[in-house]
Design an enzyme around this catalytic site. Structure first.
Site, PDB file in Angstrom:
ATOM      1  CD  GLN A  69      45.534 -25.134 -91.766  1.00  0.00           C
ATOM      2  OE1 GLN A  69      46.274 -24.185 -92.139  1.00  0.00           O
ATOM      3  NE2 GLN A  69      44.703 -25.211 -91.065  1.00  0.00           N
TER       4      GLN A  69
ATOM      5  CG  ASP B 175      44.875 -21.685 -87.159  1.00  0.00           C
ATOM      6  OD1 ASP B 175      45.916 -21.358 -87.201  1.00  0.00           O
ATOM      7  OD2 ASP B 175      44.070 -22.009 -88.138  1.00  0.00           O
TER       8      ASP B 175
ATOM      9  CG  HIS C 179      91.153  -3.138 -83.974  1.00  0.00           C
ATOM     10  ND1 HIS C 179      91.070  -2.298 -84.969  1.00  0.00           N
ATOM     11  CD2 HIS C 179      90.049  -3.753 -83.642  1.00  0.00           C
ATOM     12  CE1 HIS C 179      89.694  -2.501 -85.503  1.00  0.00           C
ATOM     13  NE2 HIS C 179      89.153  -3.391 -84.593  1.00  0.00           N
TER      14      HIS C 179
ATOM     15  CD  GLU D 132      51.385 -22.389 -91.637  1.00  0.00           C
ATOM     16  OE1 GLU D 132      51.052 -21.098 -91.188  1.00  0.00           O
ATOM     17  OE2 GLU D 132      50.870 -22.749 -92.636  1.00  0.00           O
ATOM     18  CG  HIS D 133      49.585 -25.680 -89.187  1.00  0.00           C
ATOM     19  ND1 HIS D 133      49.590 -24.886 -90.313  1.00  0.00           N
ATOM     20  CD2 HIS D 133      49.622 -24.725 -88.142  1.00  0.00           C
ATOM     21  CE1 HIS D 133      49.078 -23.672 -90.169  1.00  0.00           C
ATOM     22  NE2 HIS D 133      49.027 -23.630 -88.657  1.00  0.00           N
TER      23      HIS D 133
ATOM     24  CG  HIS E 149      43.857 -20.839 -94.784  1.00  0.00           C
ATOM     25  ND1 HIS E 149      43.398 -19.909 -94.150  1.00  0.00           N
ATOM     26  CD2 HIS E 149      44.319 -21.577 -93.655  1.00  0.00           C
ATOM     27  CE1 HIS E 149      43.601 -19.772 -92.824  1.00  0.00           C
ATOM     28  NE2 HIS E 149      43.965 -21.220 -92.456  1.00  0.00           N
TER      29      HIS E 149
END
Length: 425
Positions: free
Chosen positions: A251, A353, A412, A319-320, A254
């Site tokens: 990661q 992934d 109404h 996230e992971h 990235h």
């Protein structure tokens, strides 16, 4: 890699991508230009930011055919197998419309309808991301979306990466445009002479893409405002240091702002992983990016026990999340917040992934506390169906009118009472 002993809970967190005032102003100006001048503005902005002036934005069948000649047969086979796994996983998420009939004859239900059109943004720049194509397009296909439009920034020769075009073709995309950045988001949201507007926009991008998605939200739907990638690994003394280090770096490479965290009650493992990260960094091709990520946003938290480790993970809401312990299934029930959970040493994050089937478009920046991975539901909408019987109406009309008057909405109440006065069935 820094080691922190945690007594009071410490966490690495970043706010959702906000952007500077200058970036926000630039995005608003781009969107306004595209809304006002359509293709002409998109063409000028593409020349400015991508250094290429395009006569037409649409990718042709000839370009797609040529792309197949630029990739290996092995790659095409892998894409097809991965696509099959992703499609099969998302097909299990499909839910039917339903109706139920009450004893009094009333019928209530829910009608599920796919969105008419979706735009998928695929990042360009220094790398090609065919996996992003599959993960965004295939759930939409499974959901029944009829029109799926893909946009991606061209290179200086006016081309898209061959791998991206092949993935798009294999996923069933029939409309592809060589447009990127905030101008692509504006074109998808509002339309131009060449690109018809869509109902929803999904897919990751840089800060300008993220800000543009935020700006157009409300006129169209979006998936999320995604931040840099994150991984947390919860491990005990049974885990292997070299495998954990490799997953943390998967990661970190990235983005300089990617966040990689090990949470463990084992000081011995923490020290071994710290050494191993430095060793592997030295020979990593993207070592510059990964090193900045590890230095600025990487950490190893040493906790008192696994209970505390689980609470640290829940606070991070990553996230992971990888669970690398002697009994990871036992820990699973204690995890409340994570985008995707990878259990055991053979469930390395890249498995998800690219190939396993679950979606890799995941909530970041702690938003796993309240949001989910991209899924089939994101490409469908639900309509309530109400067929009220005469018997139920007569029994409840007075209550409904009373409720309306409590809110001060006399019309109404009268809409209900008018039907009480009429004797027609």
């Amino acid at each position: 890699m820094k080691i922190v002993k945690v007594n009071d809970l410490v966490s690495i967190k970043r706010s959702v991508e906000a952007g500077t005032l200058e970036q926000e102003a630039a995005v608003k100006a781009i969107i306004a230009a595209v809304r006002a001048r359509g293709d002409e503005a998109v063409r000028e902005l593409t020349e400015k930011f991508d250094q290429v002036r395009l006569a037409a934005f649409a990718v042709t069948e000839t370009e797609i055919e040529a792309a197949y000649g630029q990739v290996s047969a092995e790659f095409v086979g892998i894409v097809r197998e991965a696509a099959g796994n992703i499609r099969a996983f998302h097909e299990k998420q499909l839910r039917p419309s339903w109706m139920t009939t009450e004893e009094n004859g009333t019928v209530l239900g829910q009608k599920i309808t796919p969105l008419d059109s979706v735009g998928v943004y695929v990042p360009g720049g220094t790398a090609a991301y065919p996996s992003s194509v599959l993960m965004n397009v295939l759930p939409a296909k499974v959901a029944g979306v009829k029109r799926i439009v893909m946009v991606s920034p061209p290179d200086r020769a006016g081309r898209l990466p061959a791998a991206v075009l092949v993935a798009a073709k294999e996923a069933g995309v029939e409309e592809i445009y060589k447009v990127g950045g905030a101008q692509a988001i504006a074109a998808l949201a509002y339309g131009t002479e060449s690109i018809s507007p869509v109902d929803k926009i999904t897919g990751p991008g840089n800060i300008f893409v993220a800000l543009a998605k935020r700006e157009v939200f409300g006129d169209v739907d979006i998936d999320m405002i995604a931040g840099p990638s994150e991984i947390a690994i919860l491990a005990d003394e049974t885990a292997l240091a070299d495998e954990i280090a490799a997953d943390l770096l998967s990661q970190a490479e990235h983005d300089p702002r990617a966040c990689s965290v090990l949470v463990t009650p084992s000081l011995a493992l923490a020290e071994a992983v710290s050494v191993e990260v430095e060793r592997q960094l030295a020979v990593l091709p993207r070592c510059g990016i990964a090193e900045r990520s590890i230095t600025d946003y990487g950490a190893i938290y040493v906790t008192a026990d696994l209970d505390e480790a689980a609470e640290v993970v829940n606070e991070l809401a990553p996230e992971h999340l990888e669970l690398m312990t002697a009994d990871p299934i036992e820990l699973l029930g204690r995890i409340r917040h994570a985008g995707a959970i990878f259990i055991g040493r053979y469930s390395s994050e890249p498995v998800g992934d690219y190939f396993a089937g679950p979606n890799h478009v995941l909530p970041t920046n702690g938003t796993a506390r309240f949001s989910s991975p991209l899924n089939v539901d994101d490409f469908q909408k639900k309509s309530s169906v109400i067929i009220y019987s005469k018997k139920a109406f007569m029994e409840n009309a007075g209550k409904i009118a009373a409720f309306a008057r409590i809110e001060g909405l006399e019309a109404h109440a009268r809409a209900v009472e008018t039907r009480l006065k009429n004797k027609k069935d």
